[in-house]
Design a protein around this motif. Structure first.
Motif, mmCIF file in Angstrom:
data_model
loop_
_atom_site.group_PDB
_atom_site.id
_atom_site.type_symbol
_atom_site.label_atom_id
_atom_site.label_comp_id
_atom_site.label_asym_id
_atom_site.label_seq_id
_atom_site.Cartn_x
_atom_site.Cartn_y
_atom_site.Cartn_z
ATOM 1 N N GLN A 321 0.816 -1.219 0.000
ATOM 2 C CA GLN A 321 0.000 0.000 0.000
ATOM 3 C C GLN A 321 0.849 1.267 0.000
ATOM 4 O O GLN A 321 0.344 2.351 -0.219
ATOM 5 N N HIS A 322 2.162 1.101 0.211
ATOM 6 C CA HIS A 322 3.074 2.245 0.141
ATOM 7 C C HIS A 322 3.596 2.459 -1.283
ATOM 8 O O HIS A 322 3.982 3.571 -1.638
ATOM 9 N N ILE A 324 2.037 0.697 -4.306
ATOM 10 C CA ILE A 324 1.026 0.461 -5.343
ATOM 11 C C ILE A 324 -0.096 1.481 -5.180
ATOM 12 O O ILE A 324 -0.574 1.727 -4.067
ATOM 13 N N ASP A 325 -0.546 2.065 -6.270
ATOM 14 C CA ASP A 325 -1.562 3.119 -6.229
ATOM 15 C C ASP A 325 -2.958 2.493 -6.210
ATOM 16 O O ASP A 325 -3.676 2.467 -7.212
ATOM 17 N N GLU A 327 -5.434 3.720 -4.661
ATOM 18 C CA GLU A 327 -6.399 4.816 -4.741
ATOM 19 C C GLU A 327 -6.815 5.054 -6.186
ATOM 20 O O GLU A 327 -8.008 5.227 -6.487
ATOM 21 N N HIS A 328 -5.846 5.044 -7.099
ATOM 22 C CA HIS A 328 -6.148 5.221 -8.522
ATOM 23 C C HIS A 328 -7.035 4.085 -9.027
ATOM 24 O O HIS A 328 -8.006 4.322 -9.765
ATOM 25 N N THR A 329 -6.726 2.866 -8.620
ATOM 26 C CA THR A 329 -7.520 1.710 -9.054
ATOM 27 C C THR A 329 -8.948 1.826 -8.543
ATOM 28 O O THR A 329 -9.911 1.515 -9.267
ATOM 29 N N TYR A 354 -10.910 1.586 -1.925
ATOM 30 C CA TYR A 354 -9.469 1.384 -1.706
ATOM 31 C C TYR A 354 -9.231 0.102 -0.913
ATOM 32 O O TYR A 354 -8.391 -0.731 -1.281
ATOM 33 N N GLU A 358 -7.576 -3.597 -2.192
ATOM 34 C CA GLU A 358 -6.500 -4.254 -1.446
ATOM 35 C C GLU A 358 -6.897 -5.677 -1.072
ATOM 36 O O GLU A 358 -6.113 -6.628 -1.234
#
Length: 374
Positions: A321-322, A324-325, A327-329, A354, A358
């Protein structure tokens, strides 16, 4: 023919994976949902939750302060399961020691990567302390104590670490400040960190994951080991119900002791004070007793796997999560639905998305039996 085994001790606790997943949920997006919900709705319950899901400025305790030490505590709970059986078989302690040290140092390296990426930077721009480093170092020393000492000596270590750290913080003078002060500028923990840690500290004059405050964190790992020993004990001598009651009552007693100690040695996550260790230890014991009772005793495990999916790949999702984006997905995946809501609520739903993205990644890895093991 070999005789059937009479060992009734559990070899893996679903409750442990579920509780670890519950813990990781909050730092991988769960807390952000309540912060945004409080802003969007103004609901008093959401505001209280949002406040509890933030750290106090210095002294004090909120629910969010439990997330980090609970993970370290649970690492300790796992130790008797991962090392205890090998000790009973008479396996070589030297090999186990090398594995323990390897895991600890690997987490330190992963923490450096988490802070700095793989970029080549000037030394003064690097930050070396990290959450993963503290888990690695404190857990490593707690497991070494477990490997090479008796239970009685482990208890002595636990008490000595807490009392010794109390004496150190309150009695050792800081140049220009004197002794007995616990401000960010004037305490021996931050002062020594500034002297010995290369690079920069998170708050310039203090680092909440500094080297000196890792020492009392060893006690957090040891407390987890004590709990793991109890859960792993033969059920012919200690029933599951007795284990639940012991953990719960011990947790209550720890909270009382932590509150009393707070009057003379304030609860402070930044310094990982002894009163903080006792307080978060109390809450950790209570949560472990509840999860163990609900899932492993009462059998309410039908949905526990939802949390266990997170808990079984906790280091991976913490790192991912640090980098990989997600939020964009989430925005790309859910914007067709979210656009029908007002902007404050859109942020809430994107935060939920989000977490869903994940979890789906972790679920896919879980189905493929892919786990990051350190």
């Amino acid at each position: 023919m070999s005789q059937p085994s009479t060992d009734t001790r559990p070899h893996r606790l679903l409750s442990l994976d579920a509780l670890r997943g519950f813990d990781m949920f909050w730092i991988t997006g769960g807390e952000e949902i309540f912060h945004l919900l409080a802003k969007a709705t103004g609901w008093s319950v959401a505001i209280v939750m949002a406040e509890q899901l933030s750290h106090p400025d210095w002294n004090g305790f909120r629910a969010y302060d439990l997330i980090f030490p609970l993970f370290l505590f649970l690492s300790g709970v796992s130790a008797p399961y991962s090392l205890g059986t090998r000790l009973e078989r008479g396996d070589d302690k030297g090999k186990m020691l090398r594995k323990v040290i390897q895991r600890g140092l690997t987490l330190v390296i992963l923490g450096i990567i988490y802070n700095n990426g793989l970029q080549i930077r000037p030394l003064e721009d690097m930050r070396f302390p990290s959450v993963l480093a503290r888990i690695g170092l404190a857990g490593m020393f707690a497991q070494i104590i477990y490997l090479y000492t008796s239970t009685r000596v482990q208890y002595i270590w636990f008490v000595s670490l807490l009392i010794g750290y109390w004496a150190f913080v309150m009695l050792v003078p800081v140049p220009g400040c004197g002794a007995g002060l616990m401000t960010m500028e004037c305490n021996p923990v931050s002062y020594l960190d500034r002297l010995i840690i290369p690079g920069h500290l998170h708050k310039d004059i203090h680092d909440p994951e500094g080297l000196i405050s890792t020492v009392p964190a060893i006690a957090t790992g040891l407390l987890g080991i004590f709990a793991g020993n109890l859960l792993r004990a033969d059920e012919r001598s200690t029933s599951r119900t007795q284990k639940v009651l012991f953990l719960f009552v011990a947790g209550i007693l720890f909270l009382i002791i932590g509150k009393l100690w707070d009057y003379v040695f304030p609860i402070n996550k930044n310094l990982w004070t002894s009163s903080f260790v006792i307080t978060v230890g109390g809450w950790s014991l209570i949560l472990l007793s509840l999860f163990y009772w609900l899932i492993d005793v009462q059998g309410w495990n039908r949905y526990a796997w939802v949390l266990a999916v997170i808990g079984m790949n906790s280091i991976l999702i913490y790192m991912a999560q640090h980098f990989i984006d997600f939020e964009h997905t989430s925005e790309r995946l859910f914007r067709g639905i979210v656009k029908y809501f007002s902007e404050p609520y859109q942020k809430v739903f994107y935060a939920i998305g989000y977490v869903i993205v994940e979890w789906l990644m972790l679920w896919f890895l879980y189905k493929k039996k892919v786990f990051l093991k350190v």
